[in-house]
Write an enzyme that holds these catalytic residues in place. Structure first.
Site, PDB file in Angstrom:
ATOM      1  NE  ARG A  70      -3.840   0.461   1.480  1.00 13.47           N
ATOM      2  CZ  ARG A  70      -4.529   1.289   2.265  1.00 13.47           C
ATOM      3  NH1 ARG A  70      -4.639   1.048   3.539  1.00 13.47           N
ATOM      4  NH2 ARG A  70      -5.097   2.349   1.776  1.00 13.47           N
ATOM      5  CG  HIS A 119      -9.106   5.446  10.805  1.00 16.64           C
ATOM      6  ND1 HIS A 119     -10.071   5.184   9.863  1.00 16.64           N
ATOM      7  CD2 HIS A 119      -9.762   5.482  12.002  1.00 16.64           C
ATOM      8  CE1 HIS A 119     -11.262   5.066  10.468  1.00 16.64           C
ATOM      9  NE2 HIS A 119     -11.093   5.261  11.747  1.00 16.64           N
ATOM     10  CB  CYS A 130      10.411   0.457  23.716  1.00 16.01           C
ATOM     11  SG  CYS A 130      11.247   0.704  22.139  1.00 16.01           S
ATOM     12  N   GLY A 188     -16.615  11.385   0.357  1.00 15.98           N
ATOM     13  CA  GLY A 188     -16.019  10.095  -0.021  1.00 15.98           C
ATOM     14  C   GLY A 188     -15.888   9.107   1.118  1.00 15.98           C
TER      15      GLY A 188
HETATM   16  P1  OAD Z   1     -15.170   3.142   2.172  1.00 17.88           P
HETATM   17  O1  OAD Z   1     -14.431   2.314   1.187  1.00 17.88           O
HETATM   18  O2  OAD Z   1     -16.014   2.459   3.184  1.00 17.88           O
HETATM   19  O3  OAD Z   1     -16.122   4.174   1.403  1.00 17.88           O
HETATM   20  C1  OAD Z   1     -15.647   4.944   0.330  1.00 17.88           C
HETATM   21  C2  OAD Z   1     -16.783   5.858  -0.108  1.00 17.88           C
HETATM   22  O4  OAD Z   1     -16.284   6.723  -1.111  1.00 17.88           O
HETATM   23  C3  OAD Z   1     -18.000   5.139  -0.708  1.00 17.88           C
HETATM   24  O5  OAD Z   1     -19.178   5.637  -0.100  1.00 17.88           O
HETATM   25  C4  OAD Z   1     -17.941   5.499  -2.207  1.00 17.88           C
HETATM   26  O6  OAD Z   1     -19.231   5.629  -2.773  1.00 17.88           O
HETATM   27  C5  OAD Z   1     -17.240   6.836  -2.160  1.00 17.88           C
HETATM   28  N1  OAD Z   1     -16.461   7.205  -3.363  1.00 17.88           N
HETATM   29  C6  OAD Z   1     -15.689   6.405  -4.140  1.00 17.88           C
HETATM   30  N2  OAD Z   1     -15.081   7.116  -5.106  1.00 17.88           N
HETATM   31  C7  OAD Z   1     -15.470   8.411  -4.952  1.00 17.88           C
HETATM   32  C8  OAD Z   1     -15.189   9.634  -5.637  1.00 17.88           C
HETATM   33  N3  OAD Z   1     -14.371   9.678  -6.696  1.00 17.88           N
HETATM   34  N4  OAD Z   1     -15.785  10.769  -5.196  1.00 17.88           N
HETATM   35  C9  OAD Z   1     -16.635  10.741  -4.119  1.00 17.88           C
HETATM   36  N5  OAD Z   1     -16.929   9.619  -3.444  1.00 17.88           N
HETATM   37  C10 OAD Z   1     -16.356   8.468  -3.836  1.00 17.88           C
HETATM   38  O7  OAD Z   1     -14.068   4.100   2.867  1.00 17.88           O
HETATM   39  P2  OAD Z   1     -14.143   4.863   4.253  1.00 17.88           P
HETATM   40  O8  OAD Z   1     -15.507   5.369   4.533  1.00 17.88           O
HETATM   41  O9  OAD Z   1     -13.015   5.814   4.273  1.00 17.88           O
HETATM   42  O10 OAD Z   1     -10.131   2.041   8.337  1.00 17.88           O
HETATM   43  O11 OAD Z   1     -13.814   3.682   5.269  1.00 17.88           O
HETATM   44  C11 OAD Z   1     -13.664   3.949   6.624  1.00 17.88           C
HETATM   45  C12 OAD Z   1     -12.564   3.102   7.223  1.00 17.88           C
HETATM   46  O12 OAD Z   1     -12.818   1.714   6.937  1.00 17.88           O
HETATM   47  C13 OAD Z   1     -11.185   3.347   6.643  1.00 17.88           C
HETATM   48  O13 OAD Z   1     -10.533   4.448   7.240  1.00 17.88           O
HETATM   49  C14 OAD Z   1     -10.467   2.065   6.939  1.00 17.88           C
HETATM   50  C15 OAD Z   1     -11.552   1.054   6.624  1.00 17.88           C
HETATM   51  O14 OAD Z   1     -11.492  -0.136   7.319  1.00 17.88           O
HETATM   52  C16 OAD Z   1      -8.870   1.737   8.725  1.00 17.88           C
HETATM   53  O15 OAD Z   1      -8.001   1.412   7.951  1.00 17.88           O
HETATM   54  C17 OAD Z   1      -8.663   1.838  10.191  1.00 17.88           C
END
Ligand code: OAD
Length: 250
Positions: A70, A119, A130, A188
């Site tokens: 990543r 996050h 440590c 997003g």
């Molecule tokens: P998700 O993958 O759950 O959601 C991504 C969102 O972005 C979806 O609702 C899509 O419809 C939208 N999307 C995709 N492309 C887009 C674009 N070009 N413009 C606007 N919207 C778009 O991601 P998160 O909500 O960030 O946690 O997920 C939350 C957490 O779940 C992350 O931080 C991660 C994951 O497990 C950790 O890693 C701790």
């Protein structure tokens, strides 16, 4: 250019404190995969095997290698027009705060100055014994998990895994920003991961105007004052242009 609804434009005109709450979707146009949805990471890989502390202890090299992969993608990516538009807002409002669930550092690279990371950040690592930090890119260049130079402990990415607490300071500063903002943008994010997803709800409860920018409706949509459906990289530059016009800087 898109015409925005009148009540939104009125709020933009008066707003002083603006918060952008962002998720993986804002970085999708930079080539970084989201977590949910058809091409989402968690559709192909199991979070329980990668994104939790027990998985790391069981197979540290596997988890480390996944984060290295990543990191390579993120290293090669660049902030997109959505990140840049948010940074551009800093010249137009008194306070612009970014609260992000992303670990990719793209908001800072775009020039945003106040960024709270709920996050963690993939560019940072620390020893699980440590807690010595290891943040130089050279340290994380190997595909095998490194060992701490002080105590020999395993070094892990500074990312909040499932079941872990959010960084206290960033979370409470995010709450403060949400409490005092005039307008909150949720951009997003699927709005399903708590406690992060509480931030826009808190703002709304305390009277902020809530705007959602997403490709589709989410669980937050029924609560939003305005839902803008489309790509963040197209919608946010349009919002920036609108604000410039309103402030006579267009
Ligand atoms: P998700 O993958 O759950 O959601 C991504 C969102 O972005 C979806 O609702 C899509 O419809 C939208 N999307 C995709 N492309 C887009 C674009 N070009 N413009 C606007 N919207 C778009 O991601 P998160 O909500 O960030 O946690 O997920 C939350 C957490 O779940 C992350 O931080 C991660 C994951 O497990 C950790 O890693 C701790």
């Amino acid at each position: 250019m898109e015409t925005f609804r009148r009540d939104f434009v009125e709020v933009l005109k008066e707003a002083e404190n603006v918060v952008f709450f962002t998720g993986a979707g804002i970085s999708a146009e930079s080539g970084i995969s989201t977590f949910r949805g058809t091409d989402g990471i968690w559709n192909k890989l199991k979070p329980e095997e990668l994104a939790n502390f027990d998985a790391f202890l069981k197979n540290p090299d596997r988890v480390w290698e996944w984060y290295q992969y990543r990191r390579h993608i993120i290293d090669r990516s660049k902030p997109n027009p959505a990140h840049l538009a948010i940074a551009g807002m800093q010249e137009l409002f008194r306070n612009v705060t970014v609260v992000t669930q992303n670990v990719d550092n793209l908001h800072r690279r775009a020039g945003s100055r106040t960024v709270y990371e709920l996050h963690g950040n993939i560019e940072r690592n620390y020893c699980i014994e440590c807690r010595t930090p290891y943040n130089s890119p050279e340290f994380a260049s190997d595909d095998k998990v490194p060992r701490c130079e002080n105590c020999g402990g395993l070094v892990r990415p500074d990312i909040v895994w499932f079941g872990e607490m959010l960084p206290e300071e960033d979370f409470s500063l995010s709450e403060e920003a949400a409490e005092k903002c005039d307008i909150m943008f949720s951009v997003g994010t699927s709005s399903v991961v708590y406690p992060a997803a509480r931030i826009p709800l808190l703002a709304k409860r305390l009277g902020a105007y809530l705007v959602e920018v997403n490709l589709e409706e989410t669980e937050l949509s029924p609560l939003a004052d305005y839902v803008l459906i489309g790509k963040a990289g197209e919608i946010l530059p349009g919002v920036l242009e609108e604000v410039k016009k309103l402030k006579g800087k267009g």
